[in-house]
Design a protein around this motif. Sequence first.
Motif, PDB file in Angstrom:
ATOM      1  N   SER A 406      38.440   6.343 -26.665  1.00 50.31           N
ATOM      2  CA  SER A 406      39.508   7.106 -25.998  1.00 50.31           C
ATOM      3  C   SER A 406      40.846   6.684 -26.589  1.00 50.31           C
ATOM      4  N   PRO A 407      41.889   7.512 -26.487  1.00 52.36           N
ATOM      5  CA  PRO A 407      43.190   7.200 -27.097  1.00 52.36           C
ATOM      6  C   PRO A 407      43.784   5.869 -26.637  1.00 52.36           C
ATOM      7  N   ASP A 408      43.535   5.482 -25.382  1.00 57.42           N
ATOM      8  CA  ASP A 408      44.084   4.207 -24.907  1.00 57.42           C
ATOM      9  C   ASP A 408      43.137   3.033 -25.146  1.00 57.42           C
ATOM     10  N   THR A 429      30.512   8.210 -20.614  1.00 57.35           N
ATOM     11  CA  THR A 429      31.629   7.329 -20.937  1.00 57.35           C
ATOM     12  C   THR A 429      31.251   5.898 -20.553  1.00 57.35           C
ATOM     13  N   TRP A 453      37.967  12.266 -29.329  1.00 60.16           N
ATOM     14  CA  TRP A 453      38.830  12.481 -28.176  1.00 60.16           C
ATOM     15  C   TRP A 453      40.076  13.255 -28.575  1.00 60.16           C
ATOM     16  N   ARG A 455      44.003  13.727 -28.277  1.00 58.71           N
ATOM     17  CA  ARG A 455      44.964  12.628 -28.224  1.00 58.71           C
ATOM     18  C   ARG A 455      45.634  12.468 -26.867  1.00 58.71           C
ATOM     19  N   GLY A 457      43.892  12.508 -24.171  1.00 55.69           N
ATOM     20  CA  GLY A 457      42.863  11.915 -23.337  1.00 55.69           C
ATOM     21  C   GLY A 457      42.247  12.849 -22.318  1.00 55.69           C
ATOM     22  N   ARG A 458      42.560  14.141 -22.392  1.00 52.92           N
ATOM     23  CA  ARG A 458      42.088  15.085 -21.369  1.00 52.92           C
ATOM     24  C   ARG A 458      40.796  15.805 -21.771  1.00 52.92           C
ATOM     25  N   TYR A 479      37.839  16.219 -19.824  1.00 56.12           N
ATOM     26  CA  TYR A 479      37.695  14.928 -19.175  1.00 56.12           C
ATOM     27  C   TYR A 479      38.749  14.812 -18.084  1.00 56.12           C
TER      28      TYR A 479
END
Length: 792
Positions: A406-408, A429, A453, A455, A457-458, A479
């Motif tokens: 995921s981006p984070d 996930t 993903w 960027r 995060g959705r 997501y």
Amino acid sequence: MATMSKLKQQIYEFDNFRLDVARRQLLRDGEFVQLSSKAFDLLFVLVESGGQLVTKEELYGRVWANQVVEESNLTVQMSALRKALGERRDHPRYIMTVPGHGYRFLGEVFSPGEDADVLIETETVSRLVIEKAEESEPSYQAVASLPLDESDLKIVKPGLTFVTPAETRRLSKEEEFAADTKGRIVTAATVKAVSEAGAKGLRQPHTLLLWSGGFILALILVSGLVFWRFNLQRLNQDRPTVVPFAEVQIKQLTTKGQVRWAVLSPDRKFYAYTLSERGEYKESLWLGQTDGSHDILLRSPDEVTYSGLAFSPDGRTLYFTLTGKEASQNGLFKMLVLGGVAEKLSSEVSDYFALSPDGNQLAFFRTHKETNVSTLIIVNADGTGVRELLTRPPDKPFSPGRVAWSPDGSLLAVVAISDSLKESREIFTVRVTDGHLEQLTALEWVAMSNLVWLRDGRGLIIVATDKGEARRHLWRVDYPGGKAQRLSRDTDSYGSSLSISADGDSLTAVQIRQESNIWIAPADNLSQARQLTFSSINGIMGWYGLDWLPGNRLVFTAGIDRTLAIYSMETDGSNIKQLTSAGFHDQRPRVTADGRFIIFQSNRSGSNEIWRARVDGGDLKQLTTGGGNSAPHPTPDSRWVVYSSTRDGKSFIFRVPVEGGEPVRVTDKESSYPRVSHDGKLIACGYRAEAGAAEQLALVKIEDGTLVKLFAVPRSARFADGIRWMPDGEAVCYRDLVNGIWRQAIKGGAPQRLTGLPEEEAFPYEWSRDGKYFAFTRGRLISDAVLIKDFK
């Protein structure tokens, strides 16, 4: 003063199509189907005819009224229409040609509004009507009426009915606005304001007319807001219906046709890709620039396989994994993007991997050779600090190569088997801190090849095949909701490669086009082959199997209209007949020696099973249960069918009676793709003598699976759809991944290639029953890297 008029709802539905005449749209499963104006008009006339014959003269008169056109115009537009509906002229599903007369629409048409006309109000005095539905929980419908014409929108509160002359549907609570037939926008806030204004004056649960001065004042304000909204939109151009991927920009980056992997640099300026060398089992590594400049060779062709590529977050370093003949070639490597010596980081990572957003860690999968338990592992980018995050049992393993950060950096999206019986795959996930697992989708995907993903995060972009498709397409999965929406609508397929830029606006993928046709040659002179079928790009004749019927007719598979079905034809390519019904994936047809049945693999029951049908396609019968059953072959006495069965991640050979009954396990070692000898005593198959060992060609006894002989094979050998006994029974043949067919003598010795065949990858093939003819499939797979922009 209000007047009422009726507009007939011109909406027609057939199968999964919806024809919206007022909006001039054709939808399939809710997705827009591209049609020219004339093709749309043709479809409307045919659908409206109710199955009656429509003459060519009538079509010219209605579609090309007062125009002088050539007859070829009708042919061209009709061909485009058939293509949009997913059919061919020689296999009509919706449009039948009546030679010399015209056309007839075959589909069963349903008009959801034909028994209930839509009432449209036109008023000279604005008013508001509030209705309370007689339900356990109150819900209100607000109808805003202005001095507008009949095409204007009637607005409703989200969750109730949204009505225009062209459409009736329910608004979800998540919808932020609705648009009328002219494209004007009405926000949810407007609906809410209208509802609240009326609810304050509600006095009884039935329709009321509220004429108080305060209400009129409120109505004037609300009406003014609506009027301003409508007229503001009139100043802008009409807003068309948003169709996913409809305005996407696709730029072809390579034209070499043999690209396997492609990855985009974070700044979108560069892309790296691997290239398979034609006619050789070699791959090379290249760097290209998205502006079209010359490509740079980073690593020369070698007998290695690249299993993953990734740019570092700063775009300066390229990570990749290799698998080769030498131990020194296997593992994780890195090198500077602009060239240099590759540095080996770890032998732990030798397959696909995902690089974390900060570039400090890698995620990958490992399968235990003895237990077949699959494990998700995190390791530092320099190869140190291996950490096992989560394991899955053999019957529900992770899918290798399907993992994304995921981006984070807090989650990993992975793909795993969710139902071992149905062989369905879903997205999960995994929390990086503690390995907590949550299922995201519940759609029973047939296959998923990769995922990245978005960027923000959705959501994720994935390459996947759903249960109604034969090709891999691009999809978006939200997501955390898990809702899936297909993005790509073309007939091309997509490979496993997928990457996204740092800003999330661009995507690289590998676009694949397939084409195959069936050829026939004298068995004693394969160089004299002649072509029997003539499909175009993405037409796949024989790609998934062929065999001989009594009388030297052929049965074969073909992919048409999201279907793999079984067909038959003469050896001159004539008299093609469809034997199995559409809507399924019927593969690997095999004809019993007595000529009574076709044995094949199919997903008709929801998972891969072995089926039987008469040679005319009738009397279907399922022979196996439990899923994971494939690659059937009947015994020479026509009493048994041997097949591969996968359990707990391992494949073994079973046999089941042709008439149905309990299956019997034949082998106790991993084995696959069985082929029974002409005397019915032996099975040739792929075989692993020990867990984790390289697959070899084996001969085993059909009675108890006892190993008789084991043969080493070239590294490029391919057993899938490829093991065959020579007509004389003195040798076994198998396919080569790069070039031709290998012949292995039963007595032993090095394998030799069959002579006379084209120097290209072999596909399904079969000798005739009398041994005089050799039928084979020639195919090509064109794969190139593409840059996709504006895909959201």
